[in-house]
Each structure stands twice: as C-alpha cells, then as structure tokens.
Design an enzyme around this catalytic site. Structure first.
Site, PDB file in Angstrom:
ATOM      1  N   ASP A  73       0.845  -1.191   0.000  1.00 49.21           N
ATOM      2  CA  ASP A  73       0.000   0.000   0.000  1.00 49.21           C
ATOM      3  C   ASP A  73       0.885   1.247   0.000  1.00 49.21           C
ATOM      4  O   ASP A  73       2.114   1.169   0.032  1.00 49.21           O
ATOM      5  CB  ASP A  73      -0.950  -0.012   1.203  1.00 49.21           C
ATOM      6  CG  ASP A  73      -0.229  -0.030   2.548  1.00 49.21           C
ATOM      7  OD1 ASP A  73       0.986   0.285   2.592  1.00 49.21           O
ATOM      8  OD2 ASP A  73      -0.866  -0.371   3.552  1.00 49.21           O
ATOM      9  N   ARG A  74       0.268   2.407  -0.046  1.00 49.57           N
ATOM     10  CA  ARG A  74       1.015   3.663  -0.131  1.00 49.57           C
ATOM     11  C   ARG A  74       1.979   3.820   1.042  1.00 49.57           C
ATOM     12  O   ARG A  74       3.125   4.253   0.866  1.00 49.57           O
ATOM     13  CB  ARG A  74       0.035   4.842  -0.170  1.00 49.57           C
ATOM     14  CG  ARG A  74       0.638   6.220  -0.031  1.00 49.57           C
ATOM     15  CD  ARG A  74       1.554   6.620  -1.174  1.00 49.57           C
ATOM     16  NE  ARG A  74       0.853   6.761  -2.430  1.00 49.57           N
ATOM     17  CZ  ARG A  74       1.425   7.227  -3.538  1.00 49.57           C
ATOM     18  NH1 ARG A  74       2.708   7.566  -3.536  1.00 49.57           N
ATOM     19  NH2 ARG A  74       0.728   7.312  -4.659  1.00 49.57           N
ATOM     20  N   CYS A  75       1.551   3.449   2.240  1.00 47.31           N
ATOM     21  CA  CYS A  75       2.414   3.578   3.414  1.00 47.31           C
ATOM     22  C   CYS A  75       3.638   2.682   3.284  1.00 47.31           C
ATOM     23  O   CYS A  75       4.766   3.095   3.543  1.00 47.31           O
ATOM     24  CB  CYS A  75       1.625   3.231   4.675  1.00 47.31           C
ATOM     25  SG  CYS A  75       2.588   3.375   6.199  1.00 47.31           S
ATOM     26  N   GLY A  76       3.419   1.436   2.850  1.00 46.15           N
ATOM     27  CA  GLY A  76       4.524   0.496   2.705  1.00 46.15           C
ATOM     28  C   GLY A  76       5.509   0.923   1.638  1.00 46.15           C
ATOM     29  O   GLY A  76       6.727   0.795   1.800  1.00 46.15           O
TER      30      GLY A  76
ATOM     31  N   LEU B  26       7.600   3.839   2.937  1.00 46.30           N
ATOM     32  CA  LEU B  26       8.607   3.370   3.888  1.00 46.30           C
ATOM     33  C   LEU B  26       9.781   2.726   3.158  1.00 46.30           C
ATOM     34  O   LEU B  26      10.948   3.009   3.450  1.00 46.30           O
ATOM     35  CB  LEU B  26       7.978   2.379   4.864  1.00 46.30           C
ATOM     36  CG  LEU B  26       8.882   1.841   5.984  1.00 46.30           C
ATOM     37  CD1 LEU B  26       9.342   2.969   6.889  1.00 46.30           C
ATOM     38  CD2 LEU B  26       8.130   0.782   6.791  1.00 46.30           C
TER      39      LEU B  26
END
Length: 463
Positions: A383-386, A389
């Site tokens: 996802d965007r967060c992953g 990161l």
C-alpha cells in the site's frame, strides 16, 4: 516473532537498481545481484601469511553480500588460519563460514587476485590486491612497471584493499564504469592527503600502540565494520580491549546485506548481544547498553573516552560532542542510488560544534516515483504507506562501510602514535583520488585514553 515489513527485508544494494530505474520490480532488482559472481584467487606463496589471509576473509565477507551468485575461492586453503579472526581452524573453514565456496577458477568470472607481484594477462576483469605499511589498494593484474609496495603491513591495509577490490568488481559487473579493473585505486591510511599511494616518499611507521577502551555507537553497517577491523589488530592479549557497545535495534533480514558480521541466524536478536558475542569470541571484553544515543547520554569517568560512531541519523550525531567524550571519530555514508559510495568522516571536537555540522534531521531524497515503486502500488503488493517506507530506506553496500571503518579507526591509531589527525575526510569510491581532507586544529597531545603495545611481528603466530 517480529512481523518484518518489506523495508526490513529488502537487500539494500538491490534497492539501488529499483531507485535508478534499471530494474522495474523488486524481483528484477534482486535477480540482478543473483546474476553477479566473482572468483578470488589466492597464490600459494602467500596463503599462510596473516595479512593476505585477512584480505581473503574480508573480500569473501564483503563479496558474498554483493555478488549473490556466489564467491568462489581458488588456491591452497588447507592451511592453518593465522589471521586473528574467530572463523575457524583453517583458512578453508573460515572461507566457508563467511559464505565463500572453495573451488577451481571458472573462465569468465571477474577475478580478485591475492598474491605478490604482477601476474600474467587474464581474459576479462582481474585486479590484484596490494598492501604494505598503512597503504592498500588494487592494481590491474597484468600492469607492468608497478613496484610492489614495501614496508611492514599495518593490519587494516588488507581490509582496505579488499573493500576497494569488491567495489571495483561491482563497478565492472554493474556496467557503471567501463574502465573498472584497468586503473590503480588506493589510499594511505597514514597520510590521506597523499594521492600517490603507490610511491611512499618515506617508510610508513610501524604500528606500535593499540587502544584499550572504545565506545561503539551503532552496530549496523558501520559498527560491524568497526568490529571486523578491530578484530584484525595485533593484540598480544585481546582481553586488553574493552568495548562498550551501544544500540537499541534488532537484526532484521536486510541487516545482512550491508553488515559484515551478520548472518541469518542473528535475525530478530539484539544487535548488541550478537556483536558482543562475536567480540568476546575474538577475546575482547564487552559491556552493552541497549538504548538510543541521544541528548541524555553521558559518559561516566570509568567509561571509554574515545567513541566510534556509526549512526545513520543526524539527530544522534548532533549530540556527539555533548556526551563527554575526549575524542570522537565518526562516519556518515551516502543514502541514495547516486551517492551511496560517498562518505564524510569527522573527528570531534572540531572547529564547529556537532549541532552545526548536522543542522537538521536527514531529509533524504525519496525514489517513490521510480517505476518499481509505481508497479508495487498498481499491483497491490504494497500500500502507499509500505511503498513510502521502502522508498525512504537508504541504499547501502558493505564495501563502503568497510572502507570508512579503516579510515575511522586509522584516525584513532594515528592519535595514539602522536600524529596529526584529520578533522574532515570526504571521498567517493567512484574516484577516491578526488578526496578532500582538512586537518584538526585541536591539540590532542595531552590525551591519554589508554593503550597497549601492539604485538611485535616476530612474536606473532608463524606465517
């Protein structure tokens, strides 16, 4: 059981190919490294010499993290291990323990040759590691008119030569530098300002004094390179060296890709405890502290006065001259695909406080717009967060940290020998000759952090 993120498991050098666009997926980036392999050729005449053994072991330990297709070591390895590293009874056992594979030379592989004197012409990439005194580097194997370096070898010079050789082989295999393997590359750890490392104007001094108390801050990429280098130093009684090891992190799968002493069995364990175990196996004494190095860290009078810092963040570095150390040597490495071979080394206290050297928290460029990261978002693998990161993690290569470690520890050794030290060293392994140095203006002649005599060559194990 830890749930590791994609950022925790990504090979830090494979990430380079994702960030620069040469790979369109993580799988493709990792496959590139899987396709890289090298050979190390050890001449029979030097296989029982401790310094040449050290070069072999450093090259294997670094190479197997870079060339995932394998590192083959050819030569007589059935000899006692006399390099002072705790990896086995014989050179062959140590090679295997570090991830190398004894075997015959295979045609077509890039070759790192460890031996004396120029060799015959070899088809393809072949460089010879060379070291003497405080100098180490590489020359083309068939280069003529290059005299062998002379002088009693300082223990860090073979590690420096190995790191530069692995860097050169990676430049060749990755296609970044067509001239890789056809140039002479090296440094003098005694005089970094001297660009003519192959032609010392005077004999380098013999290593006579070794530190007895050091505080290591950070036990990842740089911290483990510090330990490997310290392990090569000729202590008569290794227990004379007391190390205070500080880190609050655990070993993740990605740690192994940059950190020279990490193996898969250490994953999920505290870095302090795994590195203390290794240091104690070498015979050193250790104390650990499992907390962040921050504004509340204060050195006590009985603790080491010299610190070696391998932190990868500016926030911690801004506190280095406030913790009560008499002398600090630290290195910062580049983080991006274009500058990961760069290093900036400081000794403190210097002309400016640490807070001015690192004014703000590392911004660090993100490669999130590269095709490989867009693909992860599009196919839903992260996802965007992953993705954010992962894209924000640093690119890293173990040969960069190993080079920096030899320079950092050499500054401490030069301090113990009463020589001037450098306030700043800046270089990039693309072309180390274009380095910049600046001398320390502070007088450290009155500093006595504790030292012992180095083991005389005549007293060391037979070679």
């Amino acid at each position: 059981m830890n749930a590791f993120t994609s950022a925790d498991t990504m090979h830090r050098l494979a990430k380079r190919a994702m960030d620069n666009g040469s790979a369109r997926s993580r799988e493709e980036a990792e496959a590139l490294l899987q396709g890289y392999r090298i050979a190390i050729a050890v001449d029979d005449a030097v296989c029982t010499d401790r310094h040449h053994q050290a070069a072999v072991l450093a090259a294997v330990a670094l190479g197997r993290r870079v060339f995932l297709g394998g590192v083959t070591v050819a030569g007589n390895l059935d000899v006692p291990l006399v390099a002072p590293l705790p990896f086995g009874r014989t050179l062959g056992e140590a090679v295997v323990a570090l991830g190398g594979a004894p075997g015959d030379m295979r045609a077509g592989l890039p070759v790192l040759r460890i031996g004396n004197g120029s060799g015959g012409r070899v088809q393809g990439f072949c460089v010879r590691l060379t070291f003497a005194g405080w100098r180490g580097g590489i020359v083309p194997n068939d280069a003529e008119g290059i005299a062998a370096l002379a002088g009693e070898t300082m223990a860090l010079a073979p590690m420096l030569a190995a790191a530069l050789a692995v860097n050169e082989a990676f430049l060749h295999l990755s296609g970044e530098m067509p001239s890789a393997g056809r140039r002479c590359v090296g440094l003098s750890l005694w005089n970094l300002a001297d660009k003519d490392w192959l032609d010392a104007r005077a004999p380098d001094p013999v290593l006579r004094y070794l530190p007895t108390r050091l505080w290591l801050i950070g036990l990842g990429h740089l911290g483990q390179a510090f330990l490997f280098a310290l392990g090569l130093l000729p202590y008569e009684r290794p227990s004379d060296l007391h190390l205070l090891l500080q880190d609050d992190d655990i070993v993740t799968p990605s740690t192994e890709s940059t950190s020279i002493l990490t193996d898969a069995a250490m994953v999920e364990k505290k870095k302090t405890r795994t590195m203390a175990a290794w240091a104690e196996q070498r015979g050193f004494n250790t104390t650990i502290t499992e907390r962040l190095f921050d504004k509340d860290t204060r050195r006590q009078p009985h603790e080491p006065a010299i610190a070696l810092c391998g932190l990868d963040n500016a926030a911690g570095r801004r506190q280095l001259d406030l913790a009560g150390f008499d002398f600090v040597a630290e290195a910062g490495l580049g983080r991006g695909h274009a500058d990961f071979r760069s290093m900036l080394i400081h000794t403190l206290p210097g002309d400016a406080p640490a807070a001015k050297l690192w004014k703000s928290v590392d911004a660090g460029g993100s490669a999130i717009d590269a095709a490989a990261y867009r693909k992860m978002l599009e196919d839903g693998s992260l996802d965007r967060c992953g993705v954010t990161l992962l894209a924000g993690k640093a690119v890293g290569a173990p040969f960069v940290g190993a080079t920096a470690a030899t320079i950092v520890i050499a500054e401490v050794l030069r301090l113990l020998h009463g020589a001037p030290v450098n306030r700043l060293v800046e270089l990039n392994l693309i072309n180390p000759d274009h380095r910049r140095t600046a001398p320390q203006r502070n007088d450290f002649s009155g500093l006595n952090p504790g030292f012992v005599p180095a083991l005389e060559r005549s007293e060391q194990r037979p070679e």
